[in-house]
Enzyme design. Structure first.
Site, short mmCIF file in Angstrom:
data_model
loop_
_atom_site.label_atom_id
_atom_site.label_comp_id
_atom_site.label_asym_id
_atom_site.label_seq_id
_atom_site.Cartn_x
_atom_site.Cartn_y
_atom_site.Cartn_z
N CYS A 111 -3.48 -1.39 -3.90
CA CYS A 111 -3.62 -0.09 -3.23
C CYS A 111 -3.83 0.93 -4.34
CB CYS A 111 -2.34 0.22 -2.46
SG CYS A 111 -2.33 1.88 -1.72
N ASN A 112 -4.96 1.64 -4.26
CA ASN A 112 -5.26 2.60 -5.32
C ASN A 112 -4.25 3.73 -5.35
OD1 ASN A 112 -7.74 1.21 -4.28
ND2 ASN A 112 -8.49 1.99 -6.23
N CYS A 151 -10.76 3.07 -3.68
CA CYS A 151 -9.92 2.91 -2.48
C CYS A 151 -10.18 1.53 -1.90
CB CYS A 151 -10.27 3.99 -1.46
SG CYS A 151 -9.40 3.81 0.11
N THR A 152 -9.10 0.90 -1.45
CA THR A 152 -9.19 -0.46 -0.92
C THR A 152 -10.20 -0.63 0.21
OG1 THR A 152 -7.37 0.22 0.52
CG2 THR A 152 -6.81 -1.10 -1.42
N HIS A 153 -10.40 0.44 0.99
CA HIS A 153 -11.22 0.32 2.19
C HIS A 153 -12.73 0.32 1.92
CE1 HIS A 153 -7.43 1.06 4.05
NE2 HIS A 153 -7.93 1.19 5.25
N GLU A 194 -11.25 2.14 9.44
CA GLU A 194 -10.33 1.40 10.31
C GLU A 194 -10.64 1.63 11.78
OE1 GLU A 194 -6.15 1.50 9.63
OE2 GLU A 194 -6.37 0.97 7.54
N ASP A 215 -0.02 -3.56 -0.27
CA ASP A 215 -0.84 -2.39 0.03
C ASP A 215 -0.14 -1.59 1.12
OD1 ASP A 215 -3.18 -0.68 0.23
OD2 ASP A 215 -3.66 -1.72 2.08
N SER A 216 -0.63 -0.39 1.38
CA SER A 216 -0.09 0.42 2.47
C SER A 216 -0.39 -0.20 3.83
CB SER A 216 -0.71 1.82 2.40
OG SER A 216 -2.12 1.72 2.39
#
Ligand code: DGL
Length: 273
Positions: A73-74, A184-186, A152, A10-11
């Site tokens: 990661c999308n 989105c991952t978040h 984050e 992922d990023s």
């Protein structure tokens, strides 16, 4: 039986939500997770730049001897999945297709919303993938650039997040969608905030859950699972600061994050220690 680890990247730490689901679904598998924190975020970057990062990391994970790569990661999946699949020798699973499939199955009124980063929305990949399952589904896409930094940030469940979620939810509610892809991952971290904004009548689809299912099925069908009686281990690699990764990583993995190693990639400028 295949003892090689699963590679996940992922990023940054967001893909740990995907890793969490993988650990729950496949507790007997080993994993190597690489977060490209030095180049986070990918969402506002041009697609060809994100694609080149993904190719570099995919090659690096192949060097680690993985048996399958999960693009957790999308934005990276949207930008580079077909190129990665062509470039690597091992199977590569992205996070878009499982979600698109789940959304196409779930919608009853054939109106699906998408919330994601600017890169993911710009790629239009979700539309293509949903249409591969049902060309009659209308996909309404809304970029949500404020959400990643808020999730984050110091107060992921604060007023500002609620307000930012309401803002991006409004056009989708107006359009009458009955299913929303949280692309989105978040986003799983603030799942209750989305649930409150959309209400019970809207089905929310998260990439982490859907992708774990797809990975389990891929390993089983290819006959490359590890021994089910063992407990797997995870290695964490980051292009950024290992202590920051471990600290922020806990929020996303919802488990302790230990022994993080710093890795250098050719395209990443070295950081001060
Ligand atoms: N991992 C990214 C995604 O899922 C979000 C964070 C970023 O913009 O790099 O799209």
């Amino acid at each position: 039986m295949d003892g090689r680890p699963i590679g996940v990247f992922d990023s940054g730490v967001g893909g740990l939500t995907v890793l969490h689901e993988l650990l729950v679904t496949l507790p007997h598998e080993d994993a190597v997770y690489l977060g490209d924190n030095a180049r986070l975020p990918y969402g506002p970057r041009p697609l060809d730049e994100v694609r080149s990062f993904a190719l570099e990391i995919g090659a690096r994970l192949e060097e680690e001897g993985v048996k399958l790569v999960v693009v957790a990661c999308n934005s990276a999946t949207a930008a580079g999945l077909p190129d990665l699949q062509r470039a690597l020798r091992v199977p590569v699973v992205g996070v878009l297709q499982p979600e698109a499939h789940a959304a196409a199955l779930a919608t009853r009124n054939r109106r699906v919303g998408l919330l994601a980063t600017e890169a993911t929305v710009a790629s239009r990949r979700y539309e293509e993938l949903v249409h591969a399952y049902d060309a009659g589904v209308e996909v309404i896409s809304v970029p949500a650039p404020r959400l990643v930094p808020l999730i984050e940030g110091p107060d992921p469940f604060g007023e500002e997040t609620t307000e930012a979620v309401r803002e991006v939810a409004a056009p989708l509610k107006e359009a009458g969608v009955d299913t929303v892809i949280l692309g989105c991952t978040h986003y799983p971290i603030v799942r209750p905030v989305f649930q409150r904004a959309f209400g019970r009548s809207v089905t929310l689809v998260f990439s982490a859950d859907e992708t774990a299912r797809e990975v389990a099925e891929t390993l089983a069908r290819k006959g490359i699972e590890n021994d089910e009686s063992r407990e797997g281990a995870v290695r964490f690699l980051t292009t950024g600061d290992p202590d920051d990764f471990a600290e922020m990583g806990k929020r996303f993995l919802q488990l302790p994050v230990r022994h993080v190693e710093r890795v250098t990639l050719a395209g990443v400028a070295p950081q001060a220690a």
